[in-house]
Design a protein around this motif. Sequence first.
Motif, mmCIF file in Angstrom:
data_model
loop_
_atom_site.group_PDB
_atom_site.id
_atom_site.type_symbol
_atom_site.label_atom_id
_atom_site.label_comp_id
_atom_site.label_asym_id
_atom_site.label_seq_id
_atom_site.Cartn_x
_atom_site.Cartn_y
_atom_site.Cartn_z
ATOM 1 N N ASP A 1 -7.774 6.813 2.438
ATOM 2 C CA ASP A 1 -6.830 5.833 2.955
ATOM 3 C C ASP A 1 -7.356 5.422 4.320
ATOM 4 N N VAL B 1 -7.552 2.299 -0.180
ATOM 5 C CA VAL B 1 -6.715 3.391 -0.644
ATOM 6 C C VAL B 1 -7.152 3.754 -2.065
ATOM 7 N N CYS C 1 1.067 9.191 -5.707
ATOM 8 C CA CYS C 1 0.839 10.537 -5.173
ATOM 9 C C CYS C 1 2.072 11.436 -5.236
ATOM 10 N N VAL D 1 -6.729 6.614 -5.139
ATOM 11 C CA VAL D 1 -5.945 7.725 -5.681
ATOM 12 C C VAL D 1 -6.491 8.099 -7.045
ATOM 13 N N LYS E 1 1.067 4.042 -2.911
ATOM 14 C CA LYS E 1 0.565 5.385 -2.618
ATOM 15 C C LYS E 1 1.658 6.422 -2.847
ATOM 16 N N TYR F 1 0.809 -1.215 0.000
ATOM 17 C CA TYR F 1 0.000 0.000 0.000
ATOM 18 C C TYR F 1 0.848 1.273 0.000
ATOM 19 N N GLU G 1 -3.813 12.669 -6.346
ATOM 20 C CA GLU G 1 -4.278 12.986 -5.007
ATOM 21 C C GLU G 1 -4.833 11.721 -4.357
ATOM 22 N N CYS G 2 -4.659 11.627 -3.046
ATOM 23 C CA CYS G 2 -5.200 10.503 -2.293
ATOM 24 C C CYS G 2 -6.584 10.906 -1.801
#
Length: 130
Positions: A33, A43, A23, A45, A19, A15, A29-30
């Motif tokens: 999460d 998660v 990102c 994105v 991420k 993860y 952009e997240c």
Amino acid sequence: MAQSLFLVTLVIDDYDRAKAFYCEALGFECLQDEVQPEGKRWVVVKPKGGDGAAFLLAQAATESQRAAIGNQTGGRVGFFLETDDFARDHAAFLAHGVTFLEAPRHEAYGTVAVFEDPFGNKWDVIEPKR
């Protein structure tokens, strides 16, 4: 009836690594999460400023899922990231260590180059001709 594709699962091995790549290196952009039961996380994105689908980063939990990491489309380019400024994004991606598999090329439909994420998935980054 109105429909749209809003979420696509991308099988990954970790993860935090996924991420960070999406990102930090790609500038996504997240959106979420959240810790889930049994050590899983939700998660999500998405490229900034776009109205396309987001990715659910799903950590492989079985051997068959691990075998699919990086080969979810059988070795073909599976994801297409549209940009309004190819030169800007290409330079930023290179500065963040993104691995390109070819030099940028100019096609009838726009400027494009193939890159690979840390999991082996192939992507096109494309600035369409307008």
